[in-house]
Design a protein around this motif. Sequence first.
Motif, short mmCIF file in Angstrom:
data_model
loop_
_atom_site.label_atom_id
_atom_site.label_comp_id
_atom_site.label_asym_id
_atom_site.label_seq_id
_atom_site.Cartn_x
_atom_site.Cartn_y
_atom_site.Cartn_z
N SER A 78 -21.66 7.36 79.74
CA SER A 78 -21.67 8.81 79.58
C SER A 78 -20.72 9.50 80.56
N VAL A 79 -20.74 9.08 81.84
CA VAL A 79 -19.86 9.75 82.81
C VAL A 79 -18.40 9.41 82.55
N MET A 80 -18.13 8.19 82.10
CA MET A 80 -16.75 7.83 81.78
C MET A 80 -16.27 8.64 80.57
N ARG A 81 -17.11 8.76 79.54
CA ARG A 81 -16.74 9.55 78.36
C ARG A 81 -16.45 11.00 78.76
N ASP A 82 -17.32 11.58 79.58
CA ASP A 82 -17.13 12.97 79.98
C ASP A 82 -15.83 13.15 80.76
N TRP A 83 -15.53 12.19 81.65
CA TRP A 83 -14.28 12.28 82.41
C TRP A 83 -13.08 12.17 81.49
N PHE A 84 -13.10 11.17 80.58
CA PHE A 84 -11.98 11.01 79.66
C PHE A 84 -11.78 12.25 78.80
N LYS A 85 -12.88 12.81 78.30
CA LYS A 85 -12.77 14.03 77.49
C LYS A 85 -12.13 15.16 78.29
N SER A 86 -12.55 15.31 79.54
CA SER A 86 -11.99 16.40 80.37
C SER A 86 -10.49 16.21 80.57
N GLU A 87 -10.05 14.96 80.74
CA GLU A 87 -8.62 14.69 80.91
C GLU A 87 -7.86 14.99 79.63
N LEU A 88 -8.37 14.53 78.50
CA LEU A 88 -7.68 14.75 77.23
C LEU A 88 -7.65 16.22 76.84
N ASP A 89 -8.67 16.97 77.25
CA ASP A 89 -8.72 18.40 76.94
C ASP A 89 -7.86 19.23 77.89
N GLY A 90 -7.26 18.55 78.89
CA GLY A 90 -6.42 19.26 79.85
C GLY A 90 -7.21 20.06 80.88
N GLU A 91 -8.49 19.78 80.98
CA GLU A 91 -9.36 20.47 81.94
C GLU A 91 -10.06 19.44 82.81
N SER A 92 -9.27 18.67 83.55
CA SER A 92 -9.80 17.55 84.33
C SER A 92 -10.91 17.97 85.28
#
Length: 147
Positions: A78-92
């Motif tokens: 879950s934490v890895m998914r959330d981090w990856f999503k934030s990076e891909l969304d441009g809102e790290s």
Amino acid sequence: YCKQFCDDANMEITDDHAEKVIQLGAAMARTTLRTFGAAAKLMILETPAAILLYSRLRTVAGTSELKAFADDLIEHESVMRDWFKSELDGESDGGRGVFAYLERHGINRMEAVTRRPHKVKKTMPHTMEISDTAKFENSTIANFGFK
């Protein structure tokens, strides 16, 4: 820290085997996925299936240690998914959840980002010994209801 999870769950894994698994994953990411974006997208796509798998492990686990191990794996996904999503969304989020997760397991931020020296001799990433494969196939995780 994966070795520690296995130890806590009373699962036998040698340091060399744990290192081989890590190296196989890293080699796959480098040669197959090639970019952070591709790896992130794949991880996000695989997260629901991984969480389902670890939830099943938690359900059938015979010990409290194995249940705790499954819970840790679910949290990790879950934490890895959330981090990856934030990076891909441009809102790290800077990996805030990942670092918090690691710190709960005794790994500080500096240790997490410092490259470890490799103990394993260099081999082709796809060369896992037959005995290693057999050990995995006969392990607790491999045989809890998914074939």
